[in-house]
Design an enzyme around this catalytic site. Sequence first.
Site, short mmCIF file in Angstrom:
data_model
loop_
_atom_site.label_atom_id
_atom_site.label_comp_id
_atom_site.label_asym_id
_atom_site.label_seq_id
_atom_site.Cartn_x
_atom_site.Cartn_y
_atom_site.Cartn_z
N CYS A 89 0.86 -1.18 0.00
CA CYS A 89 0.00 0.00 0.00
C CYS A 89 0.90 1.24 0.00
O CYS A 89 2.11 1.12 -0.15
CB CYS A 89 -1.00 -0.01 1.16
SG CYS A 89 -0.31 0.15 2.79
N THR A 90 0.32 2.40 0.16
CA THR A 90 1.10 3.63 0.03
C THR A 90 2.21 3.73 1.06
O THR A 90 3.38 3.86 0.72
CB THR A 90 0.18 4.87 0.13
OG1 THR A 90 -0.82 4.77 -0.88
CG2 THR A 90 0.97 6.15 -0.07
N GLY A 91 1.86 3.66 2.36
CA GLY A 91 2.84 3.95 3.39
C GLY A 91 3.26 2.80 4.27
O GLY A 91 4.03 2.99 5.21
N ASN A 92 2.76 1.59 4.00
CA ASN A 92 3.06 0.41 4.83
C ASN A 92 2.83 0.75 6.30
O ASN A 92 3.65 0.48 7.16
CB ASN A 92 4.49 -0.08 4.59
CG ASN A 92 4.76 -1.48 5.14
OD1 ASN A 92 5.85 -1.77 5.59
ND2 ASN A 92 3.78 -2.37 5.11
N SER A 93 1.66 1.35 6.54
CA SER A 93 1.33 1.86 7.87
C SER A 93 0.12 1.15 8.49
O SER A 93 0.16 0.80 9.66
CB SER A 93 1.05 3.36 7.75
OG SER A 93 0.56 3.88 8.94
N CYS A 94 -0.92 0.95 7.70
CA CYS A 94 -2.17 0.37 8.23
C CYS A 94 -2.59 -0.89 7.48
O CYS A 94 -2.44 -2.00 7.98
CB CYS A 94 -3.31 1.40 8.15
SG CYS A 94 -3.10 2.85 9.17
N ARG A 95 -3.12 -0.70 6.27
CA ARG A 95 -3.72 -1.82 5.53
C ARG A 95 -2.75 -2.95 5.26
O ARG A 95 -3.06 -4.12 5.53
CB ARG A 95 -4.32 -1.31 4.21
CG ARG A 95 -5.52 -0.41 4.43
CD ARG A 95 -5.85 0.37 3.21
NE ARG A 95 -4.84 1.42 3.02
CZ ARG A 95 -4.94 2.39 2.14
NH1 ARG A 95 -5.96 2.43 1.33
NH2 ARG A 95 -4.01 3.32 2.04
N SER A 96 -1.58 -2.64 4.73
CA SER A 96 -0.64 -3.71 4.40
C SER A 96 -0.09 -4.37 5.66
O SER A 96 0.20 -5.57 5.66
CB SER A 96 0.49 -3.19 3.51
OG SER A 96 1.14 -2.09 4.11
N SER A 125 4.96 -7.37 3.71
CA SER A 125 4.26 -6.15 3.32
C SER A 125 5.28 -5.04 3.12
O SER A 125 6.39 -5.08 3.66
CB SER A 125 3.24 -5.74 4.39
OG SER A 125 3.88 -5.32 5.58
N THR A 136 7.82 -3.46 11.04
CA THR A 136 8.42 -2.19 10.66
C THR A 136 7.79 -1.73 9.35
O THR A 136 7.28 -2.54 8.57
CB THR A 136 9.94 -2.31 10.49
OG1 THR A 136 10.22 -3.33 9.52
CG2 THR A 136 10.62 -2.65 11.81
N ASP A 174 8.28 -0.66 5.81
CA ASP A 174 9.37 -0.89 4.85
C ASP A 174 9.01 -0.45 3.44
O ASP A 174 7.85 -0.58 3.03
CB ASP A 174 9.72 -2.38 4.81
CG ASP A 174 10.14 -2.92 6.17
OD1 ASP A 174 10.94 -2.25 6.84
OD2 ASP A 174 9.64 -3.99 6.55
N CYS A 196 -4.40 -0.36 -2.22
CA CYS A 196 -4.97 0.97 -2.45
C CYS A 196 -4.65 1.37 -3.89
O CYS A 196 -3.74 0.83 -4.51
CB CYS A 196 -4.41 1.99 -1.46
SG CYS A 196 -2.64 2.28 -1.63
N CYS A 220 2.83 0.69 -8.61
CA CYS A 220 3.56 -0.55 -8.36
C CYS A 220 4.64 -0.71 -9.42
O CYS A 220 4.39 -0.48 -10.61
CB CYS A 220 2.60 -1.74 -8.40
SG CYS A 220 3.37 -3.30 -7.92
N ASP A 256 -8.62 3.68 3.44
CA ASP A 256 -7.53 3.98 4.37
C ASP A 256 -8.13 4.44 5.69
O ASP A 256 -8.79 5.47 5.75
CB ASP A 256 -6.64 5.08 3.78
CG ASP A 256 -5.40 5.33 4.62
OD1 ASP A 256 -5.22 4.68 5.67
OD2 ASP A 256 -4.60 6.20 4.21
#
Length: 131
Positions: free
Chosen positions: A10-17, A36, A63, A65, A82, A89, A105
């Site tokens: 996903c965009t920021g590897n923060s939530c969804r992924s 992820s 983390t 990444d 997303c 990609c 998101d």
Amino acid sequence: MDKKTIYFICTGNSCRSQMAEGWGKEILGEGWNVYSAGIETHGVNPKAIEAMKEVDIDISNHTSDLIDNDILKQSDLVVTLCSDADNNCPILPPNVKKEHWGFDDPAGKEWSEFQRVRDEIKLAIEKFKLR
């Protein structure tokens, strides 16, 4: 049997992924390497960690990444979560299959959004496992 590799992006590897990686490891089990990454790194969202903790999955050691080209090239399946990740990609080798599973998101939204997206990701991975 060799393990297959699934890579959630996903965009920021923060939530969804991050949630997808946690669910993937839980649901897909030993037959899969689950990773992820993000187009960017935004740090793991504390609410994503809490949402997964609520269902007894610990992602607190994850983390945030950037996409690793070696993992990307060795993946059996790359799943974008997303539209930004889908559109940005990197080019994949012909042996790597790509699918887009779009999810809202939850970052910056109500707690219930984290729970809803977490549960939607779980269902998508359960459906994938049944294929």
